[in-house]
Design a protein around this motif. Sequence first.
Motif, PDB file in Angstrom:
ATOM      1  N   HIS A  29       0.809  -1.214   0.000  1.00  0.00           N
ATOM      2  CA  HIS A  29       0.000   0.000   0.000  1.00  0.00           C
ATOM      3  C   HIS A  29       0.851   1.278   0.000  1.00  0.00           C
ATOM      4  CE1 HIS A  29      -3.397   2.571   1.266  1.00  0.00           C
ATOM      5  NE2 HIS A  29      -2.510   3.158   2.040  1.00  0.00           N
ATOM      6  N   HIS A  37      -0.743   6.531   8.337  1.00  0.00           N
ATOM      7  CA  HIS A  37       0.723   6.449   8.313  1.00  0.00           C
ATOM      8  C   HIS A  37       1.421   7.801   8.229  1.00  0.00           C
ATOM      9  CE1 HIS A  37      -0.485   6.131   4.079  1.00  0.00           C
ATOM     10  NE2 HIS A  37      -1.072   5.014   4.384  1.00  0.00           N
ATOM     11  N   HIS A  91       1.152   4.375  -2.938  1.00  0.00           N
ATOM     12  CA  HIS A  91       0.997   5.831  -2.834  1.00  0.00           C
ATOM     13  C   HIS A  91       1.981   6.553  -3.755  1.00  0.00           C
ATOM     14  CE1 HIS A  91      -2.051   6.913   0.054  1.00  0.00           C
ATOM     15  NE2 HIS A  91      -1.614   6.027   0.934  1.00  0.00           N
ATOM     16  N   SER A 145      -0.917  10.546   6.650  1.00  0.00           N
ATOM     17  CA  SER A 145      -2.361  10.309   6.630  1.00  0.00           C
ATOM     18  C   SER A 145      -2.817   9.855   8.003  1.00  0.00           C
ATOM     19  CB  SER A 145      -2.704   9.229   5.598  1.00  0.00           C
ATOM     20  OG  SER A 145      -2.412   7.954   6.136  1.00  0.00           O
ATOM     21  N   ASP A 193      -6.360   7.270   0.071  1.00  0.00           N
ATOM     22  CA  ASP A 193      -6.333   5.865  -0.317  1.00  0.00           C
ATOM     23  C   ASP A 193      -7.308   5.608  -1.460  1.00  0.00           C
ATOM     24  OD1 ASP A 193      -4.536   5.538   1.694  1.00  0.00           O
ATOM     25  OD2 ASP A 193      -5.936   4.573   3.084  1.00  0.00           O
TER      26      ASP A 193
HETATM   27 ZN   LIG Z   1      -2.668   5.164   2.619  1.00  0.00          ZN
END
Ligand SMILES: [Zn+2]
Lengths: 223, 363
Positions: B115, B149, B119, B146, B324
Amino acid sequence: MLILAIDTSAVASAALVSDDALEGMVAGFATEDTRSHAEVLAPGIQDMLATAGVAGTDIDALVVGVGPGPFTGLRSGIATARTLAYVWGKPLHGLMSLDAVALEVAESTAAVPEFLVATDARRKEVYWARYTLAPGQLPELVDGPHVGFAADLPDLPAFGAGAGLYADVLRADPAFVREQPDALYLGQFALARLASGGTLPDSTPLYLRESDAQVPGPRKRAL
Amino acid sequence: MNRTQPLVLGIESSCDETGVGVVRGTTLLTNTVSSSMDEHVRFGGVIPEIASRAHLDAFIPTLDAALSDAGVRLDEVDAIAVTAGPGLAGALMVGVCAAKALAVATGKPLYAINHLVAHVGVGLLAPDGDGSAPELPANLGALLVSGGHTEILKINNITDDVVLLGSTIDDAAGEAYDKVARILGLGYPGGPAIDAVARTGNRAAIRFPRGLSQPKYMGTAEEPGKHRYDWSFSGLKTAVARCVEQFEARGEEVPVADIAAAFQEAVVDVVSAKAVLACREHGIKDVLLGGGVAANSRLRELTGQRCTSAGIRLHVPPLGLCTDNGAMVAALGAQLVMAGKEPSGIAFAPDSSLPVTAVSLPA
Ligand SMILES: [Zn+2]
């Protein structure tokens, strides 16, 4: 009629059942594990289809166990079944997972006119339902499904792994103390219900428990 | 499989957004997202079980909408990509099971991808319709901020060589925003709420702590401390709570706008300072901003200023691609296909703490 049945309410299992096949079963697979559904389910289904020589286009309908069962595992089967049904353009039905064990009881020599099915709900509780059984009929759900402590259940013969876990307080049938909902019986139940012109519910999961989320209270003021 | 301009469908379910994106090579065809954010408002933060339940119900409608928006059929797709981690375990499970079923039903190859690296993948999508395939700069970094994270990455090769330079050791920056917004009674999500109120406040009114900034954590460029490029926001959140309590204990009105502005300044200051430090010390000349907090006006402003002073170019993708989404998963998937990487198969397990060194999972 060829049905692909999937259940992940406890262990992960899948089966191809058909009214043309002996004992209804075309092919099946099941795991013992209750915590690795996301890894094993798709390969299990793929191998099963390949071994049976069945393609998505050959399947008439899908049925998925909608629980109750531990949430994450339960969703694995429902997400899988919904996606397969979407891609293949086939109807998808849901069936209460405890019905699978109830049918297994009905087809066994241990069958009794009234009984409980219980599976492990963790946190020292069981998922359970009460059934009645008339000769030559499918088991009839008369109460449940519920989640609760084994000690609070009605005093009836109890079948399934949930009964086995709490054999000290339940009238657990010794032949069924390890039985989990199996897609084979789920598929047979669905086949019998549809063949007799009955209907089946959709694939909405039966969580029975809330999400455990707490709405935070107002912050205490420093005074 | 078409490896030059592959049509790739990407699936994202690591937090509270159910995303399905479709790309052809580096061209974005659709970025379809269904968010369960509204369901988390009364809790003041993402509740994993609520997010997981929402993913299950949103997946098929989102997939269906994405395919019709992109105007493609599943049988035309060359490959499927799915977020395998990091993220919320139960949420990841839904997307992974759906993606595997999609692979079984269509016979298409499946890539299980990271993931965080995804990004960065959005940086490779061509700007609207111009068809020119952008190339990633050679010395590329990525700052991801975010609710889930806070990381600074160095991308040596997006398909197989990504290094984590620093990350938060406790709360994500966005999580700190949510918690502080709750303390200040500003609602959820905290990022936009605090950003708005902070505009009317004085960011110098109060000095809040910058976590892990002491010399013992920082060390020097030659002998870096253990947390030179890491962040910590739990102490900051506690400091804000204590500050509010002190105003209340004195019977004074809480200066919400000043606290919001000072809190935001503390976050943005330490995030941008450490990110720019990491970039300078690792020869990074271009840095890509990702994650929902990229929408924060002060973060963009201060990070932009500091990058410019350090001779670093800051790239901020359109916001819909920063939060996301499935398009970023598809974008990274397409890069893997074009680089000749082999698919992951359908037996892998999702990993809620997947390290960035695993860009995609091996079969
Ligand atoms: Zn993310």
